[in-house]
Design a protein around this motif. Sequence first.
Motif, short mmCIF file in Angstrom:
data_model
loop_
_atom_site.label_atom_id
_atom_site.label_comp_id
_atom_site.label_asym_id
_atom_site.label_seq_id
_atom_site.Cartn_x
_atom_site.Cartn_y
_atom_site.Cartn_z
N THR A 238 -36.54 33.43 -11.49
CA THR A 238 -37.34 32.51 -12.30
C THR A 238 -37.44 31.16 -11.59
O THR A 238 -36.73 30.92 -10.60
CB THR A 238 -36.67 32.26 -13.66
OG1 THR A 238 -35.38 31.68 -13.39
CG2 THR A 238 -36.49 33.55 -14.44
N ASP A 239 -38.28 30.26 -12.14
CA ASP A 239 -38.35 28.91 -11.57
C ASP A 239 -36.98 28.25 -11.62
O ASP A 239 -36.58 27.55 -10.70
CB ASP A 239 -39.34 28.04 -12.37
CG ASP A 239 -40.78 28.38 -11.99
OD1 ASP A 239 -40.99 28.92 -10.88
OD2 ASP A 239 -41.68 28.12 -12.82
N SER A 240 -36.28 28.51 -12.72
CA SER A 240 -34.97 27.87 -12.85
C SER A 240 -33.98 28.44 -11.83
O SER A 240 -33.18 27.70 -11.24
CB SER A 240 -34.50 28.01 -14.31
OG SER A 240 -33.14 28.26 -14.37
N ASN B 74 -34.81 26.75 -8.63
CA ASN B 74 -34.33 25.36 -8.59
C ASN B 74 -32.83 25.28 -8.30
O ASN B 74 -32.36 24.33 -7.68
CB ASN B 74 -34.64 24.64 -9.91
CG ASN B 74 -36.13 24.34 -10.00
OD1 ASN B 74 -36.80 24.22 -8.97
ND2 ASN B 74 -36.66 24.24 -11.22
N VAL C 73 -46.36 33.41 -5.57
CA VAL C 73 -45.19 32.64 -6.05
C VAL C 73 -44.14 32.57 -4.94
O VAL C 73 -43.54 31.52 -4.67
CB VAL C 73 -44.60 33.28 -7.33
CG1 VAL C 73 -43.33 32.56 -7.77
CG2 VAL C 73 -45.64 33.30 -8.44
N ARG D 284 -42.70 29.10 -3.26
CA ARG D 284 -41.27 28.76 -3.24
C ARG D 284 -40.78 28.61 -1.81
O ARG D 284 -39.99 27.70 -1.51
CB ARG D 284 -40.45 29.83 -3.98
CG ARG D 284 -40.69 29.77 -5.48
CD ARG D 284 -39.88 30.78 -6.25
NE ARG D 284 -40.28 30.73 -7.66
CZ ARG D 284 -40.05 31.68 -8.54
NH1 ARG D 284 -39.40 32.78 -8.18
NH2 ARG D 284 -40.45 31.54 -9.79
#
Length: 432
Positions: A307-309, A312, A350, A354
């Motif tokens: 996921t994006d999280s 991160n 995506v 990233r």
Amino acid sequence: MKKFFIQTFGCQMNVYDGQRIAAMLESHGWQATDKIPDADLIILNTCAVREKATNKVFSALGRVRRAKRPNAMFGIVGCVAREAGATAFRRIPELNFVLGPQSYHKLPEILNNPDARLLNIDLGGLEKFDELPQMEKSPAVAYIPIQEGCNHCCTYCIVPYTRGRELSRPFSDVIRDCEHAARTGAIEICFLGQNVNGYKYTAPNGTVYRLSHLIREAAQLPEIQRIRFTSSYPTEMTDDLIDLFKSEEKLLPFLNLPIQSGSPDVLTRMNRPYSLDLYIDIVDKLKAARPDIQISSDFIVGFPGETDSDFNQTMDIVRRVRYINSYSFKYSPRPHTAAALMKDQIPESVKAQRLAALDAFLNDIQREFNESCIGKTMTCLCEGADKTGNHLVYRTPYMQQCIVPAHDDAPVLADIRITAANKASLRGELVK
Ligand code: SAH
Ligand code: F3S
């Protein structure tokens, strides 16, 4: 005299395998050429770690097919050979041989039999090390494999399939290789393994040897001035090895310690069962042992379900450790791996986004580190001249490239004052 052409793709282990194949052919009276049309034998020494690497091999095969002499023999060795097996003959019917990373010592079987086809992708373990002749002269940096294969089974990785279960070479064999390299020109030794710090050899008398024993023994060789090893697995970074960074001056203050992802969930799905706390603890211990140490890593972005999280959290760990010289990749589904079958594969767009964000961040840190070297003097190892012949290319203890004006009697190992830096390299001058 018969000529051979060999092209190597992929990791240092392949570079080593390529050198051994060349030495073997030379011992059979063959001569190397870098021109495909001149060659009687063409070998592609291949990498399968990502799909792109495999595709590159098949397009190179297409080029070879068009450029080679009609009666020249050609074939593939290495990880694509093992991955593709007999299907390689179906894709490229003219291929003469397909030999896996542990069976390339069988190559002579086909040299006298140009019309035959040889397929051998068996996992022969350590056999190849004993069967092939030593290189006559060592390069300044001697890459010395200390194990084959990997037992870690990360869910994305094809290496356990292509190179098999992990086997550590006998301690005395490795030391014999180090001595031979030192006698024939090596100044630096780089120990190689897919899980190099997991090296463990039990001698017949029960003595257990680890990587720290190998390093200590190699450091006794007066010709050897620099020692490093790659690639390490975080939880195999035991205290005996960490302590060596304090006591063994020849060990370079630079370590590739791949974390792959900063997200605990992703690490679990990758089957890399270590916590971020443990990883950071190891980095802190290394820094305590050797305050000038720098760490690099490998990263995979876009692993299934990331996921994006999660992503991160990878950026957070980069911020925390401040890696230099890292490698980052988009996740690539590979045959024979568990992750290829996982749900929630991430769209290419995506992954690309990233990767671009991660690379930009890593590059900033690398530039900052390179700039921090300006004004310092570092002992560097010469790799040879650049294309123009006007400069010499050196490697710093952190594996940065450092360009120096050519100089007739420049030493192989030289003290160099760094005068300029950018993201990719340094410039410097010899200190008299
Ligand atoms: N321990 C090994 C790792 C081999 S693969 C070594 O000697 O370096 C090298 C790197 O390729 C890994 O660390 C990982 O970051 C990357 N990699 C492996 N399989 C991958 C895959 N399926 N997709 C993307 N990157 C991959
Ligand atoms: Fe591959 Fe993981 Fe081993 S990346 S080589 S399975 S440590």
